[in-house]
Scaffold this motif. Structure first.
Motif, PDB file in Angstrom:
ATOM      1  N   SER A   1     -13.649  -5.357   5.939  1.00  0.00           N
ATOM      2  CA  SER A   1     -12.594  -5.307   6.691  1.00  0.00           C
ATOM      3  C   SER A   1     -12.220  -6.635   8.018  1.00  0.00           C
ATOM      4  O   SER A   1     -11.118  -6.892   8.338  1.00  0.00           O
ATOM      5  CB  SER A   1     -12.981  -4.527   8.175  1.00  0.00           C
ATOM      6  N   ASP A   2     -13.593  -7.878   7.216  1.00  0.00           N
ATOM      7  CA  ASP A   2     -13.083  -8.828   7.977  1.00  0.00           C
ATOM      8  C   ASP A   2     -12.961 -10.080   7.102  1.00  0.00           C
ATOM      9  O   ASP A   2     -13.061 -11.454   7.540  1.00  0.00           O
ATOM     10  CB  ASP A   2     -14.719  -9.741   8.457  1.00  0.00           C
ATOM     11  N   LYS A   3     -12.482 -10.265   5.773  1.00  0.00           N
ATOM     12  CA  LYS A   3     -12.334 -11.127   4.758  1.00  0.00           C
ATOM     13  C   LYS A   3     -10.869 -10.184   3.693  1.00  0.00           C
ATOM     14  O   LYS A   3     -10.555  -9.097   4.421  1.00  0.00           O
ATOM     15  CB  LYS A   3     -13.250 -11.172   4.063  1.00  0.00           C
ATOM     16  N   ASN A   4     -10.601 -11.643   3.311  1.00  0.00           N
ATOM     17  CA  ASN A   4      -8.970 -11.283   2.490  1.00  0.00           C
ATOM     18  C   ASN A   4      -9.746 -10.238   1.359  1.00  0.00           C
ATOM     19  O   ASN A   4     -11.218 -10.809   0.737  1.00  0.00           O
ATOM     20  CB  ASN A   4      -8.910 -11.590   2.129  1.00  0.00           C
TER      21      ASN A   4
ATOM     22  N   VAL B   1     -15.825  -2.177 -16.130  1.00  0.00           N
ATOM     23  CA  VAL B   1     -15.859  -2.048 -15.010  1.00  0.00           C
ATOM     24  C   VAL B   1     -15.347  -3.605 -14.201  1.00  0.00           C
ATOM     25  O   VAL B   1     -16.103  -4.495 -14.115  1.00  0.00           O
ATOM     26  CB  VAL B   1     -17.359  -1.561 -14.143  1.00  0.00           C
ATOM     27  N   HIS B   2     -14.334  -3.230 -14.049  1.00  0.00           N
ATOM     28  CA  HIS B   2     -13.204  -4.074 -13.881  1.00  0.00           C
ATOM     29  C   HIS B   2     -13.290  -4.066 -11.774  1.00  0.00           C
ATOM     30  O   HIS B   2     -12.944  -2.771 -11.811  1.00  0.00           O
ATOM     31  CB  HIS B   2     -12.184  -4.493 -14.064  1.00  0.00           C
ATOM     32  N   TRP B   3     -13.642  -4.854 -10.975  1.00  0.00           N
ATOM     33  CA  TRP B   3     -13.892  -4.328  -9.309  1.00  0.00           C
ATOM     34  C   TRP B   3     -13.702  -5.473  -8.546  1.00  0.00           C
ATOM     35  O   TRP B   3     -13.973  -6.719  -8.720  1.00  0.00           O
ATOM     36  CB  TRP B   3     -15.452  -3.630  -9.267  1.00  0.00           C
ATOM     37  N   GLY B   4     -13.128  -4.909  -7.764  1.00  0.00           N
ATOM     38  CA  GLY B   4     -13.324  -5.974  -6.238  1.00  0.00           C
ATOM     39  C   GLY B   4     -13.691  -5.735  -4.636  1.00  0.00           C
ATOM     40  O   GLY B   4     -13.132  -4.598  -4.852  1.00  0.00           O
ATOM     41  N   ILE B   5     -13.742  -6.253  -3.590  1.00  0.00           N
ATOM     42  CA  ILE B   5     -14.647  -5.906  -2.710  1.00  0.00           C
ATOM     43  C   ILE B   5     -13.229  -6.467  -1.498  1.00  0.00           C
ATOM     44  O   ILE B   5     -13.111  -7.634  -1.828  1.00  0.00           O
ATOM     45  CB  ILE B   5     -15.839  -6.426  -2.016  1.00  0.00           C
TER      46      ILE B   5
ATOM     47  N   SER C   1     -17.302   1.425   6.446  1.00  0.00           N
ATOM     48  CA  SER C   1     -16.583   2.335   6.307  1.00  0.00           C
ATOM     49  C   SER C   1     -15.197   1.991   6.705  1.00  0.00           C
ATOM     50  O   SER C   1     -14.692   2.093   6.490  1.00  0.00           O
ATOM     51  CB  SER C   1     -17.146   3.357   8.131  1.00  0.00           C
ATOM     52  N   THR C   2     -15.510   0.602   7.177  1.00  0.00           N
ATOM     53  CA  THR C   2     -14.411  -0.356   7.026  1.00  0.00           C
ATOM     54  C   THR C   2     -13.932  -1.158   5.530  1.00  0.00           C
ATOM     55  O   THR C   2     -13.304  -1.860   5.737  1.00  0.00           O
ATOM     56  CB  THR C   2     -14.357  -1.784   7.687  1.00  0.00           C
ATOM     57  N   ASP C   3     -14.937  -0.657   4.389  1.00  0.00           N
ATOM     58  CA  ASP C   3     -14.716  -1.055   3.488  1.00  0.00           C
ATOM     59  C   ASP C   3     -14.614  -0.603   1.844  1.00  0.00           C
ATOM     60  O   ASP C   3     -14.699   0.473   2.362  1.00  0.00           O
ATOM     61  CB  ASP C   3     -16.073  -2.457   3.061  1.00  0.00           C
ATOM     62  N   THR C   4     -13.375  -1.311   1.097  1.00  0.00           N
ATOM     63  CA  THR C   4     -13.350  -0.493   0.098  1.00  0.00           C
ATOM     64  C   THR C   4     -13.413  -1.625  -0.989  1.00  0.00           C
ATOM     65  O   THR C   4     -12.889  -2.860  -1.512  1.00  0.00           O
ATOM     66  CB  THR C   4     -11.890  -0.423   0.586  1.00  0.00           C
ATOM     67  N   ILE C   5     -13.970  -0.514  -1.903  1.00  0.00           N
ATOM     68  CA  ILE C   5     -14.198  -1.377  -3.511  1.00  0.00           C
ATOM     69  C   ILE C   5     -13.550  -0.062  -4.606  1.00  0.00           C
ATOM     70  O   ILE C   5     -13.030   0.728  -3.943  1.00  0.00           O
ATOM     71  CB  ILE C   5     -15.927  -0.813  -4.369  1.00  0.00           C
TER      72      ILE C   5
ATOM     73  N   SER D   1     -14.389   3.909  -0.732  1.00  0.00           N
ATOM     74  CA  SER D   1     -14.478   3.131   1.010  1.00  0.00           C
ATOM     75  C   SER D   1     -15.427   3.509   0.994  1.00  0.00           C
ATOM     76  O   SER D   1     -15.926   4.699   0.665  1.00  0.00           O
ATOM     77  CB  SER D   1     -13.751   4.332   1.750  1.00  0.00           C
ATOM     78  N   GLY D   2     -16.236   3.126   2.094  1.00  0.00           N
ATOM     79  CA  GLY D   2     -17.702   3.214   1.932  1.00  0.00           C
ATOM     80  C   GLY D   2     -18.122   4.081   3.519  1.00  0.00           C
ATOM     81  O   GLY D   2     -17.121   4.792   3.605  1.00  0.00           O
TER      82      GLY D   2
END
Length: 200
Positions: A171-174, A164-168, A109-113, A133-134
């Motif tokens: 919450s705990d990382k850049n 599909v160009h993507w990144g993640i 839930s604290t992560d976003t793609i 978001s998760g």
């Protein structure tokens, strides 16, 4: 060239033929005949040494593009490849489900793609069109696209590619590195195409 997915000929269309890195260099213009046929021949005499930065030559990947003026559709074709019997469908659209798989760490839930649907030559760093978001379950659908396809990349066999160009961002990382997930697309079909982003 086909004007529709039902096989209607794309007659009397204007095709501009470009080679480009950051700017468009027009190689010439041609037109389809009444049956939708066209051909174009050129010889490339330059190779990526036409500009410098601080005195050093920079090598880039040139793109070869066909732009259909009347429909504002751009086709990216393999650079410096001889293409025969290339079939272009101007009426094609993207009907695409994007799935998310993960092997070890799920999207919380604290992560976003972040993601965009575009050829890899076109994306800019940390610039995306969409985000989700998760939490997302394994093999969950994160996005459905159903729209006109305006920038189409084809492989050396003339088959369109989904990119599909993507990144993640967790919450705990850049922000993560950028990735490209690619798949072939079936032209002019009713059922959905799909592509799966896999988190290692």
């Amino acid at each position: 060239m086909y004007a529709t997915c039902q096989g209607e000929d794309g007659s009397l269309k204007t095709i501009d033929f470009y080679i480009s890195r950051e700017y468009n260099y027009l190689l010439g213009t041609t037109h389809t005949d009444t049956n939708g046929n066209f051909s174009f021949t050129y010889k490339l005499v330059r190779r990526g040494l036409d500009w410098t930065f601080n005195g050093a030559y920079l090598f880039g990947i040139d793109l070869t593009k066909l732009i259909i003026e009347e429909d504002s559709i751009e086709y990216i074709i393999p650079n410096q490849k001889s293409m025969e019997n290339l079939n272009l469908h101007l009426g094609d659209s993207i009907n695409l489900d994007i799935y998310l798989d993960f092997i070890n760490k799920p999207l919380l839930s604290t992560d976003t793609i972040y993601y965009s649907l575009e050829p890899p030559h076109y994306y800019e760093e940390n610039t995306f069109d969409f985000k989700t978001s998760g939490p997302i379950p394994n093999h969950g659908v994160i996005k459905h696209f159903n729209s006109k396809w305006k920038t189409v990349e084809v492989d050396e066999y003339g088959i369109p590619m989904l990119n599909v160009h993507w990144g993640i961002k967790r919450s705990d990382k850049n922000f993560s590195n950028h990735f490209i997930t690619r798949s072939t697309k079936t032209s002019c079909i009713i059922k959905n195409d799909s592509i799966t982003i896999t988190l290692e």
